[in-house]
Design an enzyme around this catalytic site. Structure first.
Site, PDB file in Angstrom:
ATOM      1  CB  SER A 140      -0.890   0.016   1.256  1.00 15.02           C
ATOM      2  OG  SER A 140      -1.501   1.281   1.417  1.00 15.02           O
ATOM      3  CE1 TYR A 153      -3.940  -2.699   4.704  1.00 12.24           C
ATOM      4  CE2 TYR A 153      -3.458  -0.375   4.378  1.00 12.24           C
ATOM      5  CZ  TYR A 153      -3.723  -1.629   3.858  1.00 12.24           C
ATOM      6  OH  TYR A 153      -3.762  -1.812   2.488  1.00 12.24           O
TER       7      TYR A 153
END
Length: 249
Positions: A140, A153
């Site tokens: 990401s 995350y």
């Protein structure tokens, strides 16, 4: 008898993973991974029937079972997995004061520990004939950034990219390992968030090329798996419509 070679795609039942699995099935035999058999069946129907499609039903949160489960999938089907795309991921947003050990463990089990153990199996000579030659992790663009309520995350994606770099060195020259860092992509998981006009307008203001779609990520993965990327390893490929280089006010 020569064994058929496959690409393994984890998290193949939704969003980016689903698109990658379908597109890869045009050129490769594919092992679809997911934890819901009904959804795996739905994706199988969308894949190219000219190539062989197999299913690996497994919950990566149960990290203790990953190695044995994948080993069984490979040996029972008498196949070899020569390319691997890790799309499975957990994203739970919570401020630090609401962080729990269980959420951290779940996030790291799926996002970091699972791809580590999967690569271990795929480079095992007895199980997979050490046939793996390319792996791509879906990371990401938060991996190199920071965001509120994203400590679990974000740190897991940073760890995933750290894993990618170390494996790229350890497994060279036989195996190339890279990661793709998507920005905001419109999927089933994000469509409700992006349906909010205020949120969407705010994001469009900072994404020079607008919001992405799963195929934007898929094309980068296809390239990195191919021989066209034969001299590329250990790299973060950011595919985010220019978000991370936009410092406009």
């Amino acid at each position: 008898m020569e064994k058929k070679q496959f690409v393994l795609v984890t998290g193949a039942t939704s969003g980016i993973g689903k698109e990658i699995a379908i597109q890869l099935s045009k050129s490769y035999n594919v092992v679809l991974h997911g934890r819901n058999l009904e959804k795996l069946d739905e994706v199988e129907v969308l894949c190219n029937p000219a190539n062989t499609i197999l299913k690996w039903l497994n919950n990566l949160e149960d990290i203790d079972a990953v190695e044995n489960s994948l080993t069984s999938c490979i040996t029972s089907n008498c196949i070899e997995i020569f390319k691997f795309v890790h799309c499975a991921g957990v994203m739970k947003m919570a401020p630090l004061k609401m962080s729990t050990l269980s959420v951290l463990q779940q996030t790291f089990n799926v996002n970091v520990f699972a791809p580590n153990l999967i690569c271990k199996v795929l480079t095992n000579k007895k199980v997979n004939n050490s046939i793996l030659n390319s792996a791509v992790f879906i990371s990401s663009n938060i991996s190199n950034q920071g965001a509120k309520a994203m400590s679990a995350y974000g740190s897991s994606k940073s760890a995933l990219d750290g894993l990618m770099r170390s494996l790229a060195i350890e497994l060279a020259p036989k195996v190339r390992v890279n990661s793709v860092l998507p920005g905001a992509v419109e999927t089933e998981m994000t469509k409700d968030i992006l349906a909010n006009d205020i949120v969407r307008d705010r994001m469009l203001a900072v994404y020079p090329l607008g919001i992405g779609n799963p195929n934007d990520i898929c094309q980068a993965v296809i390239f990195l798996l191919s021989e066209n990327a034969r001299w590329i390893t250990g790299q973060q490929f950011t595919v985010d419509g220019g978000r991370t280089i936009n410092i406009s006010g």
